[in-house]
Design an enzyme around this catalytic site. Structure first.
Site, short mmCIF file in Angstrom:
data_model
loop_
_atom_site.label_atom_id
_atom_site.label_comp_id
_atom_site.label_asym_id
_atom_site.label_seq_id
_atom_site.Cartn_x
_atom_site.Cartn_y
_atom_site.Cartn_z
N TYR A 1 3.23 10.08 -11.93
CA TYR A 1 2.42 9.30 -10.97
C TYR A 1 1.62 8.24 -11.73
CZ TYR A 1 -1.00 7.92 -7.47
OH TYR A 1 -1.80 7.17 -6.63
N LYS B 1 1.69 4.05 -11.45
CA LYS B 1 0.53 3.22 -11.14
C LYS B 1 0.19 2.29 -12.32
CE LYS B 1 -0.07 4.28 -6.87
NZ LYS B 1 0.06 3.28 -5.80
N ASN C 1 0.81 -1.22 0.00
CA ASN C 1 0.00 0.00 0.00
C ASN C 1 0.84 1.28 0.00
OD1 ASN C 1 -2.46 1.74 0.86
ND2 ASN C 1 -1.02 1.98 2.57
P1 NDP Z 1 -1.54 8.51 2.68
O1 NDP Z 1 -0.61 9.61 2.34
O2 NDP Z 1 -2.58 8.77 3.71
O3 NDP Z 1 -0.71 7.19 3.13
C1 NDP Z 1 0.45 6.80 2.44
C2 NDP Z 1 1.21 5.80 3.29
O4 NDP Z 1 2.37 5.38 2.56
C3 NDP Z 1 1.67 6.36 4.61
O5 NDP Z 1 1.46 5.43 5.64
C4 NDP Z 1 3.17 6.57 4.40
O6 NDP Z 1 3.85 6.35 5.62
C5 NDP Z 1 3.49 5.46 3.41
N1 NDP Z 1 4.71 5.74 2.66
C6 NDP Z 1 4.91 6.72 1.74
N2 NDP Z 1 6.17 6.72 1.33
C7 NDP Z 1 6.80 5.71 2.00
C8 NDP Z 1 8.13 5.22 2.02
N3 NDP Z 1 9.08 5.75 1.24
N4 NDP Z 1 8.43 4.19 2.84
C9 NDP Z 1 7.48 3.64 3.62
N5 NDP Z 1 6.20 4.06 3.65
C10 NDP Z 1 5.88 5.09 2.86
O7 NDP Z 1 -2.21 8.07 1.30
P2 NDP Z 1 -3.25 6.91 0.90
O8 NDP Z 1 -3.63 6.11 2.09
O9 NDP Z 1 -4.30 7.53 0.11
O10 NDP Z 1 -2.33 6.07 -0.09
C11 NDP Z 1 -2.11 4.68 0.02
C12 NDP Z 1 -1.96 4.10 -1.38
O11 NDP Z 1 -3.17 4.27 -2.11
C13 NDP Z 1 -0.86 4.76 -2.23
O12 NDP Z 1 -0.16 3.75 -2.91
C14 NDP Z 1 -1.65 5.65 -3.19
O13 NDP Z 1 -0.96 5.85 -4.40
C15 NDP Z 1 -2.89 4.80 -3.39
N6 NDP Z 1 -4.06 5.52 -3.88
C16 NDP Z 1 -4.54 6.63 -3.22
C17 NDP Z 1 -5.65 7.31 -3.71
C18 NDP Z 1 -6.17 8.56 -3.07
O14 NDP Z 1 -6.91 9.31 -3.74
N7 NDP Z 1 -5.91 8.81 -1.79
C19 NDP Z 1 -6.37 6.82 -4.91
C20 NDP Z 1 -5.79 5.66 -5.51
C21 NDP Z 1 -4.69 5.03 -4.99
P3 NDP Z 1 5.08 7.22 6.18
O15 NDP Z 1 4.94 8.61 5.63
O16 NDP Z 1 4.95 7.12 7.66
O17 NDP Z 1 6.28 6.51 5.67
C1 8X3 Z 2 -4.98 8.72 -6.73
C2 8X3 Z 2 -6.18 9.00 -7.56
O1 8X3 Z 2 -7.05 10.36 -9.56
O2 8X3 Z 2 -5.56 11.47 -7.98
O3 8X3 Z 2 -4.30 7.59 -7.20
O4 8X3 Z 2 -4.71 9.86 -9.53
S1 8X3 Z 2 -5.85 10.24 -8.70
#
Ligand code: NDP
Ligand code: 8X3
Length: 254
Positions: free
Chosen positions: A153, A157, A87
């Protein structure tokens, strides 16, 4: 013996919500991330609320040797992982390709693609040894479509989407399920990270529309994990009702 789920990026958003939901469903959880204070607080919250066990691993998925060292430091019993949830990920910056910053590109490629691979490289042999397992990769609607300013980005993905398909083929003889989750907009810290702490820009992403919540994704992940052993949900696209695709969002502004 409770099933064990390893969730990367559990310090906020989807990862945190999934750790809490799986713990409530009698999973033992391994939670990882870079923010140690948050990992410790989540560990305490899970232990206090649910009768389940937690391991915390503090590492940056971009660091291959540290990722290996931390994962291999798990006690043997905890290496019998049933579910890997890849994730951890992020978007950084939102500029056209000519104006993009190399540092932002590196952060996204190193985290979303290489970090996912570094974690998988360690955990997959453990799943193979058990002749079963379930890998859930957090892709995105950005792995299905490309939109203005999304360039790198979206490319990362799309790579996750390809890796989910590839893992499914390569791991077929080993009875390992691979589920790719491709969500649209979710209100987490994602946009704050993308806009480098600019809360106004981050909030504007969700202006006058109802985005998904992290728990909506956690519930879908749990549903995928609960299918019988002969059933796999390969690919799940999940959107807010107000979002048709990356370029059509209905905002109630009249
Ligand atoms: P958040 O920013 O809330 O969470 C992201 C998490 O990733 C945090 O726990 C962060 O932890 C961790 N992370 C980031 N970089 C690192 C690193 N280098 N090493 C270890 N951990 C890392 O975002 P989301 O929960 O929304 O995102 C989770 C996933 O879902 C991502 O892959 C994102 O691309 C994907 N996603 C999100 C969407 C959205 O609209 N929110 C839509 C589609 C997909 P920490 O900073 O403590 O390391
Ligand atoms: C996050 C959703 O639409 O911002 O992955 O790319 S979007």
């Amino acid at each position: 013996m409770k099933p064990i789920a390893l969730i990367t990026g559990a310090t906020s958003g989807i990862g945190e919500a999934t750790a809490l939901l799986l713990a409530s469903q009698a999973y033992n959880v391994i939670i990882t991330g870079r923010r140690l204070d948050r990992l410790q607080a989540l560990s305490k919250r899970i232990k206090d609320t649910y009768k389940t066990e937690v391991q915390t691993l503090h590492f940056d998925v971009r660091n291959a040797s540290d990722t290996k060292r931390q994962l291999e430091s798990l006690p043997k019993a905890w290496q019998a992982i049933d579910v890997l949830i890849n994730n951890a990920g992020l978007a950084v910056g939102a500029k056209t390709i000519d104006k993009g910053e190399i540092e932002d590109w590196d952060r996204m490629i190193d985290t979303n693609i290489k970090g996912l691979l570094y974690v998988s490289k360690i955990v997959i042999p453990w799943l193979i040894a058990q002749k079963k397992g379930h890998i859930v990769n957090l892709g995105s609607i950005a792995g299905k479509e490309v939109y203005l300013n999304g360039n790198v980005y979206c490319a990362t993905k799309h790579a996750v989407d390809a890796l989910s398909k590839a893992m499914r083929i390569d791991l077929l003889p080993h009875n390992i399920k691979v589920t790719n989750i491709a969500p649209g907009m979710i209100d987490t810290e994602f946009s704050l990270v993308r806009y480098k702490g600019d809360k106004h820009k981050a909030d504007d992403v969700y202006r006058n529309m109802k985005p998904l919540l992290a728990k909506d994704i956690a519930e879908v992940i749990l549903f995928a994990l609960q299918r019988p052993s002969h059933v796999t949900l390969n690919d799940i696209v999940i959107m807010p009702t107000a979002q048709a695709n990356t370029s059509h969002t209905y905002r109630n502004e009249h």
